[in-house]
Design a protein around this motif. Structure first.
Motif, PDB file in Angstrom:
ATOM      1  N   HIS A 200       0.846  -1.188   0.000  1.00 49.73           N
ATOM      2  CA  HIS A 200       0.000   0.000   0.000  1.00 49.73           C
ATOM      3  C   HIS A 200       0.880   1.237   0.000  1.00 49.73           C
ATOM      4  O   HIS A 200       1.926   1.271   0.643  1.00 49.73           O
ATOM      5  N   PRO A 201       0.452   2.287  -0.678  1.00 50.45           N
ATOM      6  CA  PRO A 201       1.264   3.509  -0.701  1.00 50.45           C
ATOM      7  C   PRO A 201       1.196   4.255   0.625  1.00 50.45           C
ATOM      8  O   PRO A 201       0.258   4.082   1.395  1.00 50.45           O
ATOM      9  N   LEU A 202       2.202   5.065   0.853  1.00 50.07           N
ATOM     10  CA  LEU A 202       2.205   5.989   1.979  1.00 50.07           C
ATOM     11  C   LEU A 202       1.829   7.349   1.419  1.00 50.07           C
ATOM     12  O   LEU A 202       2.472   7.841   0.496  1.00 50.07           O
ATOM     13  N   TYR A 203       0.771   7.941   1.933  1.00 54.40           N
ATOM     14  CA  TYR A 203       0.375   9.278   1.523  1.00 54.40           C
ATOM     15  C   TYR A 203       1.025  10.248   2.489  1.00 54.40           C
ATOM     16  O   TYR A 203       0.877  10.113   3.705  1.00 54.40           O
ATOM     17  N   SER A 204       1.749  11.217   1.950  1.00 54.00           N
ATOM     18  CA  SER A 204       2.518  12.132   2.781  1.00 54.00           C
ATOM     19  C   SER A 204       2.549  13.497   2.106  1.00 54.00           C
ATOM     20  O   SER A 204       2.825  13.590   0.896  1.00 54.00           O
ATOM     21  N   GLN A 205       2.270  14.539   2.886  1.00 56.49           N
ATOM     22  CA  GLN A 205       2.255  15.881   2.313  1.00 56.49           C
ATOM     23  C   GLN A 205       2.622  16.888   3.390  1.00 56.49           C
ATOM     24  O   GLN A 205       2.223  16.754   4.550  1.00 56.49           O
ATOM     25  N   THR A 206       3.385  17.902   3.006  1.00 57.90           N
ATOM     26  CA  THR A 206       3.783  18.964   3.920  1.00 57.90           C
ATOM     27  C   THR A 206       2.825  20.142   3.791  1.00 57.90           C
ATOM     28  O   THR A 206       2.461  20.531   2.674  1.00 57.90           O
ATOM     29  N   PHE A 207       2.438  20.689   4.941  1.00 57.28           N
ATOM     30  CA  PHE A 207       1.523  21.819   5.002  1.00 57.28           C
ATOM     31  C   PHE A 207       2.054  22.839   6.000  1.00 57.28           C
ATOM     32  O   PHE A 207       2.875  22.509   6.856  1.00 57.28           O
ATOM     33  N   PRO A 208       1.525  24.073   5.950  1.00 59.47           N
ATOM     34  CA  PRO A 208       1.865  25.039   6.997  1.00 59.47           C
ATOM     35  C   PRO A 208       1.342  24.548   8.349  1.00 59.47           C
ATOM     36  O   PRO A 208       0.325  23.871   8.411  1.00 59.47           O
ATOM     37  N   CYS A 209       2.044  24.899   9.405  1.00 53.86           N
ATOM     38  CA  CYS A 209       1.609  24.538  10.756  1.00 53.86           C
ATOM     39  C   CYS A 209       0.607  25.598  11.211  1.00 53.86           C
ATOM     40  O   CYS A 209       0.958  26.578  11.876  1.00 53.86           O
TER      41      CYS A 209
END
Length: 148
Positions: free
Chosen positions: A15-24
């Motif tokens: 299964h893929p790992l979904y990962s994303q960077t966002f502002p805190c």
């Protein structure tokens, strides 16, 4: 609305790992709920959506309140065939989560208590290391059983 990122790596389960960077910032909780919904939908685990969305919202809120960094990374993965991993990565390894007593009249401080009640397990993982500076960050995470 930002669409969820493409999978960045394949977990051992395929299964893929979904990962994303966002502002805190507080608005990231809404984006995190979308990322969780997208991943669970792709895995046909929509029945976990409500619980997983609440967990990611609490993790983002805690990062916003307790992390001085400007960005966080949200992660949704499958570490095994019957587990879903939901995490928030920040660059404040010295600020570890503490599950403590809750003030009955307080308006905050219930996030980890709620996560503890909803998740099958949760914890904190220090990330990276340096011989003099130590770890560069941490991931606060929770896992849910993924059995349909």
């Amino acid at each position: 609305m930002t669409t969820p990122s493409k999978p960045v790596r394949t977990a051992s389960t395929g299964h893929p790992l979904y990962s994303q960077t966002f502002p805190c910032e507080p608005e990231t909780a809404r984006r995190g709920r979308g990322l969780v919904r997208h991943a669970l939908g792709a895995w046909h685990l929509d029945h976990l959506s409500g619980t997983a969305e609440l967990i990611i919202s609490e993790l983002v809120a805690n990062a916003f309140r307790h992390t001085p960094g400007r960005s966080i990374r949200l992660r949704v993965g499958r570490p095994g065939p019957v587990r879903v991993h939901i995490g928030v990565v920040d660059m404040a390894p010295a600020r570890l989560p503490v599950l403590g007593p809750v003030d009955a009249d307080g308006e905050s401080g219930r996030g980890l208590v709620l996560i503890d009640a909803l998740a099958d397990r949760w914890g904190c993982t220090l990330l990276g290391s340096h011989p003099f500076r130590g770890p560069w960050g941490k991931e606060i995470w929770a896992e849910l059983e993924a059995a349909p």
